[in-house]
Design a protein around this motif. Structure first.
Motif, short mmCIF file in Angstrom:
data_model
loop_
_atom_site.label_atom_id
_atom_site.label_comp_id
_atom_site.label_asym_id
_atom_site.label_seq_id
_atom_site.Cartn_x
_atom_site.Cartn_y
_atom_site.Cartn_z
N GLU A 33 0.83 -1.21 0.00
CA GLU A 33 0.00 0.00 0.00
C GLU A 33 0.86 1.25 0.00
O GLU A 33 0.57 2.22 -0.70
CB GLU A 33 -0.93 0.00 1.22
N CYS A 34 1.95 1.23 0.77
CA CYS A 34 2.79 2.42 0.88
C CYS A 34 3.40 2.78 -0.48
O CYS A 34 3.42 3.95 -0.86
CB CYS A 34 3.87 2.24 1.93
N LEU A 35 3.85 1.80 -1.23
CA LEU A 35 4.45 2.07 -2.54
C LEU A 35 3.40 2.54 -3.55
O LEU A 35 3.67 3.41 -4.38
CB LEU A 35 5.17 0.82 -3.05
N GLU A 36 2.20 1.99 -3.45
CA GLU A 36 1.11 2.43 -4.32
C GLU A 36 0.76 3.88 -4.04
O GLU A 36 0.52 4.66 -4.97
CB GLU A 36 -0.11 1.54 -4.12
N LYS A 37 0.75 4.26 -2.78
CA LYS A 37 0.43 5.64 -2.41
C LYS A 37 1.52 6.61 -2.87
O LYS A 37 1.22 7.72 -3.30
CB LYS A 37 0.18 5.77 -0.92
N VAL A 38 2.78 6.19 -2.80
CA VAL A 38 3.88 7.02 -3.28
C VAL A 38 3.66 7.34 -4.76
O VAL A 38 3.80 8.49 -5.19
CB VAL A 38 5.24 6.34 -3.06
N GLN A 39 3.30 6.33 -5.54
CA GLN A 39 3.03 6.55 -6.97
C GLN A 39 1.79 7.39 -7.18
O GLN A 39 1.77 8.31 -7.99
CB GLN A 39 2.90 5.21 -7.69
N GLU A 40 0.73 7.08 -6.44
CA GLU A 40 -0.55 7.81 -6.58
C GLU A 40 -0.36 9.29 -6.30
O GLU A 40 -0.89 10.14 -7.02
CB GLU A 40 -1.57 7.21 -5.61
N TYR A 41 0.38 9.63 -5.25
CA TYR A 41 0.58 11.03 -4.87
C TYR A 41 1.71 11.71 -5.64
O TYR A 41 1.87 12.91 -5.55
CB TYR A 41 0.87 11.14 -3.37
N GLY A 42 2.50 10.93 -6.36
CA GLY A 42 3.61 11.52 -7.12
C GLY A 42 4.75 11.99 -6.23
O GLY A 42 5.41 12.98 -6.54
N ILE A 43 4.98 11.28 -5.13
CA ILE A 43 6.03 11.67 -4.20
C ILE A 43 7.40 11.43 -4.83
O ILE A 43 7.69 10.34 -5.31
CB ILE A 43 5.90 10.89 -2.87
N LYS A 44 8.22 12.47 -4.82
CA LYS A 44 9.55 12.39 -5.42
C LYS A 44 10.65 12.53 -4.38
O LYS A 44 11.81 12.25 -4.66
CB LYS A 44 9.73 13.50 -6.46
N ALA A 45 10.31 13.01 -3.18
CA ALA A 45 11.30 13.22 -2.13
C ALA A 45 10.65 12.96 -0.78
O ALA A 45 9.45 13.13 -0.61
CB ALA A 45 11.84 14.64 -2.19
N LEU A 46 11.47 12.54 0.16
CA LEU A 46 11.02 12.30 1.53
C LEU A 46 11.73 13.26 2.47
O LEU A 46 12.86 13.64 2.19
CB LEU A 46 11.33 10.85 1.93
N PRO A 47 11.11 13.63 3.54
CA PRO A 47 9.78 13.26 4.00
C PRO A 47 8.70 13.96 3.19
O PRO A 47 8.95 14.97 2.54
CB PRO A 47 9.77 13.73 5.46
#
Length: 94
Positions: free
Chosen positions: A49-63
């Motif tokens: 789920e966490c990886l799917e959400k990263v893709q869904e939200y377009g996260i490119k950097a953390l935090p």
């Protein structure tokens, strides 16, 4: 008795010394209307789920922080700001 609307706050972290102060800042600002979910991407989640959400939200950097399914604008470029968190309603009862 009023039905209180919860605010879902999703925090994406790498579990590092850069991420942890931000996680603590969000947690310290949270109120009773906030539901916080922390995704530590350095530890794979069983459901992916966490990886799917990263893709869904377009996260490119953390935090990074998403509130009610939307990645905050501060997480899309220069990092997380307290002002953006407040503007998203974190720390304010619904």
């Amino acid at each position: 008795m009023q039905n209180q609307i919860k605010r879902k706050i999703e925090i994406f972290t790498a579990g590092c010394s850069v991420c942890e102060p931000m996680v603590e800042m969000v947690k310290s600002m949270a109120c009773s209307s906030c539901e916080i979910v922390v995704y530590n991407l350095s530890q794979p989640c069983e459901t992916k789920e966490c990886l799917e959400k990263v893709q869904e939200y377009g996260i490119k950097a953390l935090p990074a922080v998403a509130v009610n399914g939307s990645l905050l604008s501060c997480c899309q470029n220069n990092g997380i700001s307290m002002e953006e968190l407040k503007n998203a309603g974190i720390g304010q009862a619904a």
